[in-house]
Design a protein around this motif. Structure first.
Motif, PDB file in Angstrom:
ATOM      1  N   VAL A 189      39.586  47.348  41.459  1.00 32.99           N
ATOM      2  CA  VAL A 189      41.184  47.155  41.424  1.00 32.99           C
ATOM      3  C   VAL A 189      40.649  46.896  39.932  1.00 32.99           C
ATOM      4  CG1 VAL A 189      43.001  45.900  41.773  1.00 32.99           C
ATOM      5  CG2 VAL A 189      41.389  45.648  43.070  1.00 32.99           C
ATOM      6  N   ASN A 190      42.325  47.822  38.409  1.00 32.69           N
ATOM      7  CA  ASN A 190      42.093  47.634  37.234  1.00 32.69           C
ATOM      8  C   ASN A 190      43.962  47.764  37.007  1.00 32.69           C
ATOM      9  OD1 ASN A 190      41.834  49.506  34.759  1.00 32.69           O
ATOM     10  ND2 ASN A 190      40.602  46.951  34.279  1.00 32.69           N
ATOM     11  N   PHE A 191      43.846  47.263  36.587  1.00 36.40           N
ATOM     12  CA  PHE A 191      45.701  47.544  35.713  1.00 36.40           C
ATOM     13  C   PHE A 191      45.219  47.429  34.459  1.00 36.40           C
ATOM     14  CE2 PHE A 191      46.805  45.805  39.935  1.00 36.40           C
ATOM     15  CZ  PHE A 191      47.117  47.205  40.490  1.00 36.40           C
ATOM     16  N   GLY A 192      44.647  48.579  33.918  1.00 35.45           N
ATOM     17  CA  GLY A 192      44.513  48.697  32.522  1.00 35.45           C
ATOM     18  C   GLY A 192      43.451  47.107  31.613  1.00 35.45           C
ATOM     19  N   GLY A 193      43.216  47.373  30.148  1.00 33.31           N
ATOM     20  CA  GLY A 193      43.016  47.022  29.762  1.00 33.31           C
ATOM     21  C   GLY A 193      43.578  45.750  29.405  1.00 33.31           C
ATOM     22  N   PHE A 194      44.605  44.944  29.360  1.00 32.92           N
ATOM     23  CA  PHE A 194      44.991  43.858  29.357  1.00 32.92           C
ATOM     24  C   PHE A 194      45.602  42.941  30.770  1.00 32.92           C
ATOM     25  CE2 PHE A 194      45.167  45.860  24.465  1.00 32.92           C
ATOM     26  CZ  PHE A 194      44.614  44.544  23.997  1.00 32.92           C
ATOM     27  N   ASP A 195      46.606  44.124  31.126  1.00 33.35           N
ATOM     28  CA  ASP A 195      47.022  43.742  32.246  1.00 33.35           C
ATOM     29  C   ASP A 195      47.885  42.071  31.902  1.00 33.35           C
ATOM     30  OD1 ASP A 195      48.113  43.910  35.500  1.00 33.35           O
ATOM     31  OD2 ASP A 195      46.043  42.332  35.917  1.00 33.35           O
ATOM     32  N   ALA A 196      48.397  42.660  30.925  1.00 30.94           N
ATOM     33  CA  ALA A 196      49.957  41.091  30.846  1.00 30.94           C
ATOM     34  C   ALA A 196      50.692  41.289  31.694  1.00 30.94           C
ATOM     35  CB  ALA A 196      50.765  41.674  29.260  1.00 30.94           C
ATOM     36  N   ALA A 197      50.780  41.864  32.609  1.00 31.06           N
ATOM     37  CA  ALA A 197      52.074  41.703  33.860  1.00 31.06           C
ATOM     38  C   ALA A 197      51.531  41.022  34.840  1.00 31.06           C
ATOM     39  CB  ALA A 197      52.476  43.749  34.624  1.00 31.06           C
ATOM     40  N   GLY A 198      49.837  41.283  35.259  1.00 34.63           N
ATOM     41  CA  GLY A 198      49.165  40.713  36.068  1.00 34.63           C
ATOM     42  C   GLY A 198      49.505  40.755  37.734  1.00 34.63           C
ATOM     43  N   GLU A 199      49.307  42.242  38.109  1.00 39.20           N
ATOM     44  CA  GLU A 199      48.985  42.823  38.607  1.00 39.20           C
ATOM     45  C   GLU A 199      47.575  42.640  39.741  1.00 39.20           C
ATOM     46  OE1 GLU A 199      51.764  44.861  40.309  1.00 39.20           O
ATOM     47  OE2 GLU A 199      52.424  43.420  39.280  1.00 39.20           O
ATOM     48  N   THR A 200      46.697  42.506  38.936  1.00 39.94           N
ATOM     49  CA  THR A 200      45.323  42.085  39.002  1.00 39.94           C
ATOM     50  C   THR A 200      45.476  41.133  40.456  1.00 39.94           C
ATOM     51  OG1 THR A 200      44.479  42.997  37.493  1.00 39.94           O
ATOM     52  CG2 THR A 200      43.131  41.850  38.781  1.00 39.94           C
ATOM     53  N   TRP A 201      46.566  40.321  39.950  1.00 41.14           N
ATOM     54  CA  TRP A 201      46.438  39.445  40.747  1.00 41.14           C
ATOM     55  C   TRP A 201      46.691  39.258  41.974  1.00 41.14           C
ATOM     56  CZ3 TRP A 201      45.090  34.157  42.403  1.00 41.14           C
ATOM     57  CH2 TRP A 201      45.794  33.604  43.306  1.00 41.14           C
ATOM     58  N   LYS A 202      48.418  40.251  41.711  1.00 39.45           N
ATOM     59  CA  LYS A 202      48.924  40.721  43.267  1.00 39.45           C
ATOM     60  C   LYS A 202      47.916  41.408  44.228  1.00 39.45           C
ATOM     61  CE  LYS A 202      53.249  42.552  42.892  1.00 39.45           C
ATOM     62  NZ  LYS A 202      53.895  44.128  42.288  1.00 39.45           N
ATOM     63  N   ALA A 203      46.746  41.947  43.780  1.00 36.61           N
ATOM     64  CA  ALA A 203      45.645  42.955  44.540  1.00 36.61           C
ATOM     65  C   ALA A 203      45.124  41.779  45.028  1.00 36.61           C
ATOM     66  CB  ALA A 203      45.296  44.232  43.413  1.00 36.61           C
ATOM     67  N   MET A 204      44.764  40.748  44.199  1.00 37.67           N
ATOM     68  CA  MET A 204      43.553  39.340  44.936  1.00 37.67           C
ATOM     69  C   MET A 204      44.401  39.164  46.553  1.00 37.67           C
ATOM     70  SD  MET A 204      41.755  37.560  42.454  1.00 37.67           S
ATOM     71  CE  MET A 204      39.682  38.004  41.626  1.00 37.67           C
ATOM     72  N   LEU A 205      45.379  39.086  46.249  1.00 34.63           N
ATOM     73  CA  LEU A 205      46.304  38.046  47.501  1.00 34.63           C
ATOM     74  C   LEU A 205      46.618  39.190  48.607  1.00 34.63           C
ATOM     75  CD1 LEU A 205      49.871  36.883  45.337  1.00 34.63           C
ATOM     76  CD2 LEU A 205      46.752  35.455  45.774  1.00 34.63           C
ATOM     77  N   ALA A 206      46.718  40.355  48.226  1.00 33.25           N
ATOM     78  CA  ALA A 206      46.824  41.793  49.464  1.00 33.25           C
ATOM     79  C   ALA A 206      45.352  41.362  49.644  1.00 33.25           C
ATOM     80  CB  ALA A 206      46.955  42.817  48.732  1.00 33.25           C
ATOM     81  N   LEU A 207      44.012  40.915  49.228  1.00 32.26           N
ATOM     82  CA  LEU A 207      43.024  41.432  50.114  1.00 32.26           C
ATOM     83  C   LEU A 207      42.277  40.656  50.635  1.00 32.26           C
ATOM     84  CD1 LEU A 207      41.686  43.972  46.565  1.00 32.26           C
ATOM     85  CD2 LEU A 207      41.436  44.697  49.466  1.00 32.26           C
ATOM     86  N   SER A 208      43.044  39.589  49.614  1.00 36.90           N
ATOM     87  CA  SER A 208      42.655  38.099  50.141  1.00 36.90           C
ATOM     88  C   SER A 208      41.852  37.571  51.919  1.00 36.90           C
ATOM     89  CB  SER A 208      43.115  36.990  49.663  1.00 36.90           C
ATOM     90  OG  SER A 208      44.348  36.586  49.557  1.00 36.90           O
ATOM     91  N   GLU A 209      43.051  38.265  52.602  1.00 40.86           N
ATOM     92  CA  GLU A 209      43.287  38.926  54.003  1.00 40.86           C
ATOM     93  C   GLU A 209      42.802  39.840  54.609  1.00 40.86           C
ATOM     94  OE1 GLU A 209      46.905  37.547  55.577  1.00 40.86           O
ATOM     95  OE2 GLU A 209      47.570  36.254  53.513  1.00 40.86           O
ATOM     96  N   LEU A 210      41.880  40.726  54.285  1.00 46.18           N
ATOM     97  CA  LEU A 210      40.794  41.495  54.471  1.00 46.18           C
ATOM     98  C   LEU A 210      39.626  41.251  54.200  1.00 46.18           C
ATOM     99  CD1 LEU A 210      42.887  44.312  53.298  1.00 46.18           C
ATOM    100  CD2 LEU A 210      43.611  43.626  54.973  1.00 46.18           C
ATOM    101  N   ASP A 211      38.908  41.397  55.965  1.00 40.34           N
ATOM    102  CA  ASP A 211      37.683  40.950  55.852  1.00 40.34           C
ATOM    103  C   ASP A 211      36.237  42.109  55.305  1.00 40.34           C
ATOM    104  OD1 ASP A 211      38.431  38.133  55.766  1.00 40.34           O
ATOM    105  OD2 ASP A 211      38.707  38.767  58.042  1.00 40.34           O
ATOM    106  N   GLY A 212      35.156  42.143  55.025  1.00 41.40           N
ATOM    107  CA  GLY A 212      34.802  42.971  54.703  1.00 41.40           C
ATOM    108  C   GLY A 212      34.755  43.899  53.632  1.00 41.40           C
ATOM    109  N   LEU A 213      35.340  43.544  52.761  1.00 42.05           N
ATOM    110  CA  LEU A 213      35.460  44.278  51.844  1.00 42.05           C
ATOM    111  C   LEU A 213      34.330  44.226  50.116  1.00 42.05           C
ATOM    112  CD1 LEU A 213      39.117  45.225  51.867  1.00 42.05           C
ATOM    113  CD2 LEU A 213      37.327  46.807  53.004  1.00 42.05           C
ATOM    114  N   GLU A 214      33.863  45.069  49.989  1.00 40.64           N
ATOM    115  CA  GLU A 214      32.879  44.778  48.976  1.00 40.64           C
ATOM    116  C   GLU A 214      33.737  44.971  47.078  1.00 40.64           C
ATOM    117  OE1 GLU A 214      29.032  45.300  46.490  1.00 40.64           O
ATOM    118  OE2 GLU A 214      29.480  46.527  48.465  1.00 40.64           O
ATOM    119  N   VAL A 215      34.405  44.429  46.998  1.00 44.97           N
ATOM    120  CA  VAL A 215      35.638  44.611  45.262  1.00 44.97           C
ATOM    121  C   VAL A 215      35.443  44.080  44.234  1.00 44.97           C
ATOM    122  CG1 VAL A 215      38.076  43.716  45.076  1.00 44.97           C
ATOM    123  CG2 VAL A 215      37.359  43.611  47.401  1.00 44.97           C
TER     124      VAL A 215
END
Length: 502
Positions: A189-215
């Motif tokens: 997961v990467n949304f650029g060099g700064f990610d000022a919009a905080g989209e990485t956090w959204k991806a974290m929340l989405a992935l938090s309920e998916l088991d068995g993944l290496e992220v």
């Protein structure tokens, strides 16, 4: 060749402009050229990063009195007079450049015209097609780069480089394609060099309920959700959270799925064939992201404000489970990018200052090896290998033949190719070949243009240049056609400007 690059980076603008220009700058430096940067000292600027890598970097004011919020809107027009004046404070009369490259949405033809006080040639990197340019070369590496899109904004004298063929990919992304696993478990997961919009956090929340993944999460410096992301990642042993990594290409090469933005990283992912879920984090990313989805190169969910955590979670689940769809994305994306884009752009720049000189007997070995190269012989009218003795006899006769002109083209990192002109009255036939390592980068066009300038001085009475091309040699057919030659069967000719009405 001396080059100045004018581009900015900040938390609001992001690092994409500097990143793609840095890729080009490295190719130019490897070719023996001198490159410097000029950037505003905005919050999140990268001047120290550039300096530590050995680049000369000029720091411009963060804002100007004429536009106090100049750094906030990435598409806002800068007060070009103030920007030029700031450069004048930093550059001396000795600071003459062969090219100035501007990669900035806020600067247009006014700035470009004024910048010619330091360089005879100006190039622009753009992907908006929304303002007038006064440049000699314009690059748009995205699908937005089309002749119709830029027709209102550039003059007919401007050379254009359009599309993913010119995508400026760092060398570390030129590697074997990502293997498409039946069981996909590794996500990057990467949304650029700064990610000022905080989209990485959204991806974290989405992935938090998916088991068995290496992220792996590359969150970007100054991420507004950093504290919450650290807390969420702390209890998961298969999650790795970083602000930055020097091993980005390595992480991409080992990932099964990428979740990220629609900027310059799109082409790095394409070069590796890495299946991707894309979310546009800026308006200028939307058109290209949509087009990549249309051609089947990735899954595009839309602008960030239209993508929920739940829709992202469902998309990740579907794509991880569908090997066929991931394989299709990988195949299509790799067809778009070959990783040589930066070298093609560098060749276009260096081609304008290419040096041509008459061959001498000291070039015998260079010409012999070049002419006998398999790639050259394959498309020659006479495809047999020549022997050394015969070559020396031919070269000696050529050098004293006043109806033949043999030219060697060179740049600072060595010889590029050879032109031969055979004259008959007011016509001359041209033959051309490139040396090893120069194929497929656009050098042929530079040779033909430079050769035409040379030969019209050497033989001013010349009216027409023609060429003979094998029917299957599509690359040469395209070369002569793009250089303005008119095709008749598989012969080309060009009526020289001064004799067009004779």
């Amino acid at each position: 060749m001396r080059v100045l690059i004018r581009a900015d980076a900040s938390h609001a603008i992001g690092s994409g402009h500097i990143a793609r220009c840095l890729t080009l700058a490295k190719v130019l430096r490897d070719g023996g050229h001198d490159v410097a940067f000029a950037c505003r000292l905005l919050p999140g600027h990268l001047l120290e990063h550039l300096a530590t890598q050995g680049w000369r970097a000029y720091g411009l004011p963060a804002t100007y009195a004429e536009q106090a919020n100049a750094g906030q809107d990435i598409e806002a027009a800068l007060p070009w007079q103030a920007d030029i004046a700031a450069l004048q404070q930093l550059l001396t009369v000795e600071d003459a450049f062969d090219w100035i490259i501007v990669d900035h949405y806020g600067l247009d033809h006014h700035w470009q015209t004024a910048a010619r006080q330091w360089a005879p040639r100006i190039a622009a990197i753009d992907d908006l097609a929304n303002r007038r340019h006064a440049v000699d070369l314009l690059l748009d590496q995205n699908f937005s780069g089309t002749p119709s899109a830029y027709a209102p904004w550039v003059g007919p004298e401007c050379r254009t480089l359009f599309g993913p063929r010119f995508a400026m990919i760092r060398d570390e992304f030129k590697r074997d394609p990502v293997p498409i696993q039946a069981l996909a478990r590794r996500v990057l997961v990467n949304f650029g060099g700064f990610d000022a919009a905080g989209e990485t956090w959204k991806a974290m929340l989405a992935l938090s309920e998916l088991d068995g993944l290496e992220v792996d999460f590359i969150a970007g410096t100054g991420n507004p959700e950093w504290t919450r992301m650290q807390a969420l990642a702390s209890g998961r042993s298969t999650w790795r959270l970083q602000t930055h990594t020097d091993q980005f290409a390595e992480l991409m090469a080992h990932a099964d799925l990428f979740v990220g933005a629609g900027g310059g990283t799109s082409w790095e992912r394409a070069a590796l064939g890495l299946p991707t879920i894309c979310i546009a984090v800026a308006a200028n990313q939307q058109a290209n992201a949509e087009r990549l989805a249309e051609v089947g190169a990735h899954l595009y969910l839309g602008p960030r404000d239209q993508v929920s955590v739940e829709s992202l979670r469902q998309s990740i689940s579907v794509l991880l489970a569908n090997q066929g769809l991931r394989r299709s994305f990988a195949k299509r994306s790799r067809q778009l990018v070959d990783g040589c884009g930066a070298r093609r752009v560098a060749a276009a720049l260096a081609g304008e200052v290419l040096q041509l000189r008459p061959a001498t007997i000291d070039d015998a070995r260079l010409l012999f090896d070049g002419r006998n190269a398999e790639e050259v012989r394959r498309w020659s009218v006479e495809s047999h290998a020549i022997d050394w003795a015969g070559h020396l006899t031919w070269l000696a006769a050529t050098l004293v033949n006043d109806q033949r002109l043999l030219l060697v083209a060179e740049t600072v990192d060595g010889p590029v190719g050879v032109l031969r002109y055979d004259r008959l009255d007011t016509r001359a036939e041209v033959s051309i070949y490139l040396f090893e390592g120069r194929f497929g980068l656009g050098w042929g066009r530079a040779l033909l243009a430079g050769g035409e300038r040379f030969i019209t001085r050497h033989w001013p009475q010349l009216r027409v240049i023609d060429a003979q091309v094998l029917p299957a040699n599509q690359a040469s057919i395209n070369l002569f056609r793009d250089a303005g030659y008119q095709q008749s069967a598989c012969r080309f000719e060009r009526v020289l400007k001064d004799h067009a009405n004779d």
